[in-house]
Motif scaffolding. Structure first.
Motif, mmCIF file in Angstrom:
data_model
loop_
_atom_site.group_PDB
_atom_site.id
_atom_site.type_symbol
_atom_site.label_atom_id
_atom_site.label_comp_id
_atom_site.label_asym_id
_atom_site.label_seq_id
_atom_site.Cartn_x
_atom_site.Cartn_y
_atom_site.Cartn_z
ATOM 1 N N ILE A 28 0.850 -1.199 0.000
ATOM 2 C CA ILE A 28 0.000 0.000 0.000
ATOM 3 C C ILE A 28 0.880 1.242 0.000
ATOM 4 N N ALA A 29 1.880 1.275 0.868
ATOM 5 C CA ALA A 29 2.771 2.438 0.956
ATOM 6 C C ALA A 29 3.499 2.669 -0.369
ATOM 7 N N GLU A 30 4.011 1.613 -0.976
ATOM 8 C CA GLU A 30 4.723 1.737 -2.248
ATOM 9 C C GLU A 30 3.789 2.181 -3.371
ATOM 10 N N ARG A 31 2.602 1.612 -3.389
ATOM 11 C CA ARG A 31 1.635 1.964 -4.422
ATOM 12 C C ARG A 31 1.262 3.434 -4.322
ATOM 13 N N ARG A 51 4.047 1.641 -9.885
ATOM 14 C CA ARG A 51 3.030 0.876 -10.600
ATOM 15 C C ARG A 51 3.428 -0.597 -10.604
ATOM 16 N N PHE A 52 2.608 -1.405 -9.966
ATOM 17 C CA PHE A 52 2.849 -2.845 -9.935
ATOM 18 C C PHE A 52 1.563 -3.550 -9.539
ATOM 19 N N SER A 53 1.539 -4.840 -9.769
ATOM 20 C CA SER A 53 0.413 -5.669 -9.368
ATOM 21 C C SER A 53 0.875 -6.612 -8.274
ATOM 22 N N HIS A 94 -5.547 8.271 -11.110
ATOM 23 C CA HIS A 94 -6.749 9.058 -11.399
ATOM 24 C C HIS A 94 -6.457 10.502 -11.035
ATOM 25 N N LEU A 95 -6.697 11.398 -11.977
ATOM 26 C CA LEU A 95 -6.419 12.824 -11.773
ATOM 27 C C LEU A 95 -4.976 13.057 -11.324
ATOM 28 N N GLY A 96 -4.074 12.250 -11.880
ATOM 29 C CA GLY A 96 -2.654 12.403 -11.598
ATOM 30 C C GLY A 96 -2.193 11.854 -10.255
ATOM 31 N N LYS A 97 -3.067 11.181 -9.526
ATOM 32 C CA LYS A 97 -2.706 10.633 -8.214
ATOM 33 C C LYS A 97 -2.800 9.110 -8.226
ATOM 34 N N PRO A 98 -1.911 8.430 -7.482
ATOM 35 C CA PRO A 98 -1.979 6.975 -7.424
ATOM 36 C C PRO A 98 -3.050 6.492 -6.441
ATOM 37 N N PHE A 99 -3.692 5.416 -6.818
ATOM 38 C CA PHE A 99 -4.695 4.759 -5.988
ATOM 39 C C PHE A 99 -4.440 3.265 -6.036
ATOM 40 N N GLY A 100 -5.001 2.542 -5.103
ATOM 41 C CA GLY A 100 -4.949 1.087 -5.129
ATOM 42 C C GLY A 100 -6.306 0.536 -5.515
ATOM 43 N N LEU A 101 -6.326 -0.354 -6.480
ATOM 44 C CA LEU A 101 -7.542 -1.061 -6.889
ATOM 45 C C LEU A 101 -7.363 -2.509 -6.465
ATOM 46 N N VAL A 102 -8.284 -3.007 -5.646
ATOM 47 C CA VAL A 102 -8.146 -4.356 -5.102
ATOM 48 C C VAL A 102 -9.369 -5.189 -5.476
ATOM 49 N N MET A 103 -9.107 -6.378 -6.035
ATOM 50 C CA MET A 103 -10.166 -7.322 -6.380
ATOM 51 C C MET A 103 -10.032 -8.528 -5.474
ATOM 52 N N VAL A 104 -11.135 -8.947 -4.888
ATOM 53 C CA VAL A 104 -11.138 -9.977 -3.853
ATOM 54 C C VAL A 104 -12.094 -11.103 -4.247
ATOM 55 N N ILE A 105 -11.607 -12.336 -4.180
ATOM 56 C CA ILE A 105 -12.452 -13.506 -4.430
ATOM 57 C C ILE A 105 -12.514 -14.312 -3.134
ATOM 58 N N ASP A 106 -13.706 -14.460 -2.608
ATOM 59 C CA ASP A 106 -13.947 -15.170 -1.352
ATOM 60 C C ASP A 106 -13.650 -16.661 -1.518
ATOM 61 N N LYS A 107 -12.821 -17.208 -0.617
ATOM 62 C CA LYS A 107 -12.480 -18.638 -0.664
ATOM 63 C C LYS A 107 -13.147 -19.425 0.463
ATOM 64 N N THR A 108 -14.102 -18.825 1.164
ATOM 65 C CA THR A 108 -14.726 -19.481 2.314
ATOM 66 C C THR A 108 -15.346 -20.815 1.931
ATOM 67 N N GLN A 109 -16.127 -20.846 0.857
ATOM 68 C CA GLN A 109 -16.790 -22.070 0.435
ATOM 69 C C GLN A 109 -15.769 -23.132 0.025
ATOM 70 N N GLU A 110 -14.728 -22.722 -0.690
ATOM 71 C CA GLU A 110 -13.683 -23.660 -1.098
ATOM 72 C C GLU A 110 -13.013 -24.291 0.122
ATOM 73 N N LYS A 111 -12.731 -23.471 1.133
ATOM 74 C CA LYS A 111 -12.095 -23.981 2.358
ATOM 75 C C LYS A 111 -13.009 -24.956 3.084
#
Length: 128
Positions: free
Chosen positions: A66-69, A74-76, A103-120
């Motif tokens: 988060i701090a680096e982003r 720019r990284f994934s 966005h508007l010249g500023k860095p943001f973090g975009l996070v996509m989350v997939i729930d693994k509760t059912q798989e577990k």
């Protein structure tokens, strides 16, 4: 498909939870799926520091990323398993993909989350 349609499809996903954070890691956007995963309302999540929802050894790496982003790097990131602490205090396992966006010249973090509760749960039932 136009960009706005793609954004709406991602935003409205019932499978992928999404949140966006800005300076100091504060959440500025969440979708319905992420709210359901964590048990928090939108009002409770907006302004919350994203890393405060993460538990376990992954939290330290998430804080660093988060701090680096937010410095504009720019990284994934991919976490094969990370645990989110729900409003009720439960830990929910998830796969997480995080990206740096601008966005508007500023860095943001975009996070996509997939729930693994059912798989577990299936693993506990069917694996030795």
């Amino acid at each position: 498909m136009q960009n706005s349609e793609i954004v709406n499809a991602i935003k409205d996903s019932t499978i992928i939870g999404i949140y966006v954070y800005e300076e100091k890691g504060k959440i500025i956007f969440v979708n319905e799926t992420f709210k359901k995963l964590t048990g928090y309302t939108e009002e409770e999540l907006i302004g919350k520091v994203a890393a405060d929802l993460i538990e376990g050894p992954e939290k330290k790496l998430a804080l660093y990323n988060i701090a680096e982003r937010l410095k504009g790097k720019r990284f994934s990131s991919k976490y094969s398993e990370i645990h989110f602490k729900t409003k009720e205090g439960f830990l929910k396992p998830a796969i997480v993909f995080a990206h740096t966006i601008t966005h508007l010249g500023k860095p943001f973090g975009l996070v996509m989350v997939i729930d693994k509760t059912q798989e577990k749960a299936y693993e506990k039932l069917f694996l030795p």
